[in-house]
Motif scaffolding. Sequence first.
Motif, mmCIF file in Angstrom:
data_model
loop_
_atom_site.group_PDB
_atom_site.id
_atom_site.type_symbol
_atom_site.label_atom_id
_atom_site.label_comp_id
_atom_site.label_asym_id
_atom_site.label_seq_id
_atom_site.Cartn_x
_atom_site.Cartn_y
_atom_site.Cartn_z
ATOM 1 N N ILE A 4 0.833 -1.208 0.000
ATOM 2 C CA ILE A 4 0.000 0.000 0.000
ATOM 3 C C ILE A 4 0.864 1.253 0.000
ATOM 4 O O ILE A 4 0.593 2.223 -0.709
ATOM 5 C CB ILE A 4 -0.951 -0.012 1.203
ATOM 6 C CG1 ILE A 4 -1.943 -1.169 1.078
ATOM 7 C CG2 ILE A 4 -1.711 1.310 1.314
ATOM 8 C CD1 ILE A 4 -2.808 -1.371 2.309
ATOM 9 N N ALA A 5 1.933 1.249 0.821
ATOM 10 C CA ALA A 5 2.818 2.416 0.868
ATOM 11 C C ALA A 5 3.444 2.686 -0.497
ATOM 12 O O ALA A 5 3.598 3.846 -0.916
ATOM 13 C CB ALA A 5 3.901 2.197 1.925
ATOM 14 N N LEU A 6 3.807 1.640 -1.207
ATOM 15 C CA LEU A 6 4.450 1.791 -2.507
ATOM 16 C C LEU A 6 3.498 2.388 -3.535
ATOM 17 O O LEU A 6 3.836 3.345 -4.234
ATOM 18 C CB LEU A 6 4.971 0.435 -2.991
ATOM 19 C CG LEU A 6 5.609 0.399 -4.376
ATOM 20 C CD1 LEU A 6 6.826 1.313 -4.435
ATOM 21 C CD2 LEU A 6 5.978 -1.025 -4.767
ATOM 22 N N ILE A 7 2.300 1.842 -3.622
ATOM 23 C CA ILE A 7 1.395 2.294 -4.682
ATOM 24 C C ILE A 7 0.815 3.671 -4.391
ATOM 25 O O ILE A 7 0.606 4.467 -5.304
ATOM 26 C CB ILE A 7 0.279 1.266 -4.942
ATOM 27 C CG1 ILE A 7 -0.604 1.089 -3.708
ATOM 28 C CG2 ILE A 7 0.856 -0.067 -5.400
ATOM 29 C CD1 ILE A 7 -1.792 0.184 -3.950
ATOM 30 N N THR A 8 0.553 4.003 -3.116
ATOM 31 C CA THR A 8 0.014 5.330 -2.816
ATOM 32 C C THR A 8 1.045 6.425 -3.094
ATOM 33 O O THR A 8 0.683 7.556 -3.422
ATOM 34 C CB THR A 8 -0.447 5.433 -1.354
ATOM 35 O OG1 THR A 8 0.617 5.068 -0.472
ATOM 36 C CG2 THR A 8 -1.644 4.543 -1.097
ATOM 37 N N SER A 9 2.328 6.088 -2.967
ATOM 38 C CA SER A 9 3.371 7.085 -3.220
ATOM 39 C C SER A 9 3.513 7.408 -4.695
ATOM 40 O O SER A 9 4.144 8.409 -5.062
ATOM 41 C CB SER A 9 4.715 6.582 -2.682
ATOM 42 O OG SER A 9 5.179 5.464 -3.427
ATOM 43 N N ARG A 10 2.919 6.597 -5.566
ATOM 44 C CA ARG A 10 3.076 6.783 -7.011
ATOM 45 C C ARG A 10 1.857 7.443 -7.655
ATOM 46 O O ARG A 10 1.838 7.644 -8.868
ATOM 47 C CB ARG A 10 3.324 5.427 -7.674
ATOM 48 C CG ARG A 10 4.574 4.719 -7.175
ATOM 49 C CD ARG A 10 4.684 3.316 -7.770
ATOM 50 N NE ARG A 10 4.788 3.343 -9.220
ATOM 51 C CZ ARG A 10 5.923 3.449 -9.894
ATOM 52 N NH1 ARG A 10 7.068 3.554 -9.242
ATOM 53 N NH2 ARG A 10 5.931 3.459 -11.212
ATOM 54 N N VAL A 11 0.820 7.773 -6.852
ATOM 55 C CA VAL A 11 -0.437 8.260 -7.418
ATOM 56 C C VAL A 11 -0.679 9.717 -7.019
ATOM 57 O O VAL A 11 -0.608 10.041 -5.834
ATOM 58 C CB VAL A 11 -1.621 7.400 -6.934
ATOM 59 C CG1 VAL A 11 -2.912 7.833 -7.630
ATOM 60 C CG2 VAL A 11 -1.354 5.933 -7.190
#
Length: 407
Positions: free
Chosen positions: A325-332
Amino acid sequence: MADSPITKHERHLLWLLAAVQFTHTLDFMILMPLGPELIQRFGISAAGFGAMVSAYTLASAIMGLLGVLWLDRWDRKHAFLLLYVGFVAATISCGIAPSATWLLFSRTLAGACAGLMSAVVMAILADCVPAERRGRAIGTVMSSYGLSAVGGVPLGLSIAGQWGWRAPFWAISALAGVLWLLAWRILPRVDRHLATAREKGTSDGAPTLWAPGLALGWGLTFSVVFAGFLLIPYLSTFMVGNLGLRLTDLSWVYLCGGAATLFSSRWIGHLVDRHGPPRVLGTLLVATLCPFLLFTHLTPSPKAIVAAVFVLFMTLTSGRAIPTIALITSRVPPALRGRYLAVNMAASDGASGLAAWMSGLFLTTTPDGALVGFGHMGFLAVSVSLLALCILWLLGRSPVPQRAAHT
């Protein structure tokens, strides 16, 4: 930056969101340890029970896809309150279900509301907590999973043993009702993404939302969750039917597993902030290969050994969600975050539902309640985890969408 403290306001917000996630997680989890009783009471097969588990998640997946049409166009507080009241009503319906068909329908409605609600919760978290503290914040909210297993599932099983299998659903709906009132009173407006969309012209956002770099995030979530849910819905049945545990032993075993995940969630979140989501997720993906094979090939053993393997399994498997979750939210970008997380929740729930359904097709139950073929599911879970590792590598090589970094 990674060691900056969480503010008092953030802490109150996080504990409210964690409590909400607790009700959602417990509502989903409580069905699985009730599996042996529901299979016997309603006369359903392992595949039928798998369909009951998957109905919750598949309905959530469909709602997640529909959420793309509207989720970022509302104040997140209003969207959350609407979905949460639907969840409360559906959980009450589970408690009054007179048949397996009614229960299946109620679980479908509960999943349709809960999954999209969980996406809104994560969007609120990402909007309100800076990126440098987001790993610990996600770990705090995700600790609700461990709290569900530590207190919720054992208490729910105890309530079921005292007043019947319906009572846990009534208790969950009562708690959720109280939390709905608290959220209505104290949750602030969360609408900064609306102004951001107007200022930057990203209110439509479809081209960016479906960019390859973001789509890989959905594939990563799908594979991470699919691997775990090939096994998770059938753990209690396997422990009772194959490993020789009694139904009364399940509360103790889930208590041990939940206690471990409760403490490990925040620790993993701290590691994410310090070392970065990709490195932590890659390590966890490799580390879970051992418990996947160990648990699914375990033979009848003392309760302490089963509990120890279960703790290892649950700690590593549930911990993978935090860096994901931390990875994908940082990219959006913020203006796309709600809709992106709705699709991501659809990927997560679709993966768990399809995995539970697939396992049900390949597993059979002997007359004495033992599962046949669980070891094969362990090998399949390992293969899918290796696929997730490959997707993580590809994601690391893809560019971060514009305006997503540091938001």
